[in-house]
Design a protein around this motif. Structure first.
Motif, short mmCIF file in Angstrom:
data_model
loop_
_atom_site.label_atom_id
_atom_site.label_comp_id
_atom_site.label_asym_id
_atom_site.label_seq_id
_atom_site.Cartn_x
_atom_site.Cartn_y
_atom_site.Cartn_z
N MET A 1 139.31 84.09 -26.08
CA MET A 1 140.54 83.32 -26.23
C MET A 1 140.20 81.83 -26.22
SD MET A 1 143.99 83.37 -23.88
CE MET A 1 144.14 85.15 -23.99
N ILE A 3 140.52 77.65 -25.94
CA ILE A 3 140.98 76.77 -24.86
C ILE A 3 142.45 76.41 -25.06
CG2 ILE A 3 140.68 74.52 -23.80
CD1 ILE A 3 137.73 74.67 -24.44
N LYS A 5 144.82 78.26 -26.43
CA LYS A 5 145.65 79.39 -26.03
C LYS A 5 145.71 79.51 -24.52
CE LYS A 5 144.93 82.08 -30.24
NZ LYS A 5 144.40 83.33 -30.81
N ARG A 6 144.58 79.33 -23.87
CA ARG A 6 144.57 79.40 -22.40
C ARG A 6 145.42 78.28 -21.81
NH1 ARG A 6 140.84 83.07 -20.60
NH2 ARG A 6 139.20 83.65 -22.08
N ILE A 9 149.09 79.26 -22.08
CA ILE A 9 149.43 80.25 -21.06
C ILE A 9 149.54 79.60 -19.69
CG2 ILE A 9 148.58 82.30 -19.85
CD1 ILE A 9 147.38 83.24 -22.49
N PHE A 10 148.66 78.63 -19.43
CA PHE A 10 148.69 77.95 -18.14
C PHE A 10 149.98 77.17 -17.95
CE2 PHE A 10 147.24 74.52 -15.19
CZ PHE A 10 147.02 75.35 -14.08
N ASN A 117 145.33 85.23 -16.62
CA ASN A 117 145.08 85.17 -18.05
C ASN A 117 144.48 83.83 -18.48
OD1 ASN A 117 146.36 87.60 -19.83
ND2 ASN A 117 147.39 87.42 -17.86
N THR A 118 144.69 82.81 -17.68
CA THR A 118 144.06 81.53 -17.99
C THR A 118 142.57 81.56 -17.68
OG1 THR A 118 146.12 80.35 -17.49
CG2 THR A 118 144.11 79.05 -17.53
N ALA A 119 142.21 82.25 -16.60
CA ALA A 119 140.81 82.28 -16.17
C ALA A 119 140.00 83.37 -16.86
CB ALA A 119 140.75 82.48 -14.65
N THR A 120 140.63 84.52 -17.15
CA THR A 120 139.91 85.65 -17.73
C THR A 120 140.72 86.25 -18.87
OG1 THR A 120 140.91 87.25 -16.20
CG2 THR A 120 138.84 86.18 -15.51
N THR A 121 140.18 87.30 -19.46
CA THR A 121 140.89 88.06 -20.49
C THR A 121 141.02 89.50 -20.02
OG1 THR A 121 139.93 86.65 -22.22
CG2 THR A 121 140.92 88.74 -22.91
N THR A 204 149.87 82.40 -28.39
CA THR A 204 149.02 83.56 -28.70
C THR A 204 149.19 84.05 -30.13
OG1 THR A 204 150.74 85.07 -27.86
CG2 THR A 204 149.06 84.31 -26.29
#
Length: 226
Positions: A1, A3, A5-6, A9-10, A117-121, A204
């Motif tokens: 994903m 940066i 997109k993260r 989400i953040f 979801n910001t830190a991992t997938t 997303t």
């Protein structure tokens, strides 16, 4: 994903935190209903007249309330428990608290999984992007049910006179009741969760790749026709 997109989400994490603050404030404050109060007296000719300098104010939330009445000798402040108000519908009151609590819980879950979801997938859908849609949607639905239940409570039981215990002394709030700011905090929380859903969709979104059909390659040489 990516940066970007993260990052999108953040942003929903802050949205959920804002919604949590709104719901918590709505639950703890005493302004789900506000009303001005006046005192009336019966004249010798059997007509009602508003007593001069006899005004008041009443407000209450889901658990506590207060009323301040002035009978001409200064304002007297009284506190009371909302659950003891006989004119309220107990089922609607409990339902309002339950739905608001559920909406608050869903907002907390949405905030936690936004961090995940910001830190991992995540692999599982419930903990990934579909889960973010779910938690924010459920939070918005529960908050909407909270608004609906309290609106029904308001229009069916709270628009006549919320000073029944003082009615014998001529006090009334009829026609002067309004929704307090605690109620509107929940309305704002609904739009916050809807905004979160839109942000997730934008962050997303990926354009669909079109498959181009290629002509089959000939394996042999020239085909001779006889």
């Amino acid at each position: 994903m990516s940066i970007l997109k993260r990052g999108m989400i953040f942003i929903t994490f802050f949205g959920c935190c804002f919604a949590i603050a709104l719901a918590a404030a709505a639950m703890s404050t005493k302004f789900w209903l506000e009303a001005e109060a006046i005192q009336r007296r019966i004249n010798p000719d059997k007509t009602l007249e508003v007593r001069p300098n006899s005004t008041g104010h009443v407000n209450f939330g889901l658990f506590k309330g207060r009323k301040s009445l002035n009978v001409g000798f200064g304002t007297r402040l009284h506190h009371f428990d909302t659950e003891n108000l006989e004119y309220m519908d107990y089922g609607l009151w409990v339902g309002t608290i339950a739905c608001l609590s559920a909406g608050l819980l869903m907002a907390v879950v949405g905030a936690l999984f936004a961090i995940v979801n910001t830190a991992t997938t995540p692999v599982e859908a419930i903990t990934g992007i579909p889960g973010l849609y779910l938690w924010n949607s459920l939070a918005a639905v529960f908050d909407m049910l909270t608004v609906i239940l309290w609106a029904v409570q308001f229009h069916k039981h709270l628009t006549d006179n919320v000073l029944l215990y003082d009615a014998n002394d001529g006090w009334t709030t009829k026609g002067m009741e309004v929704f307090g700011y605690s109620f509107w905090l929940v309305v704002v929380a609904i739009f916050v969760h809807i905004a979160n859903i839109v942000i997730i969709a934008i962050g997303t979104w990926e354009p669909k790749k079109k498959d181009h059909l290629q002509a089959p390659e000939s394996k042999g040489g020239n085909i001779m026709l006889y």
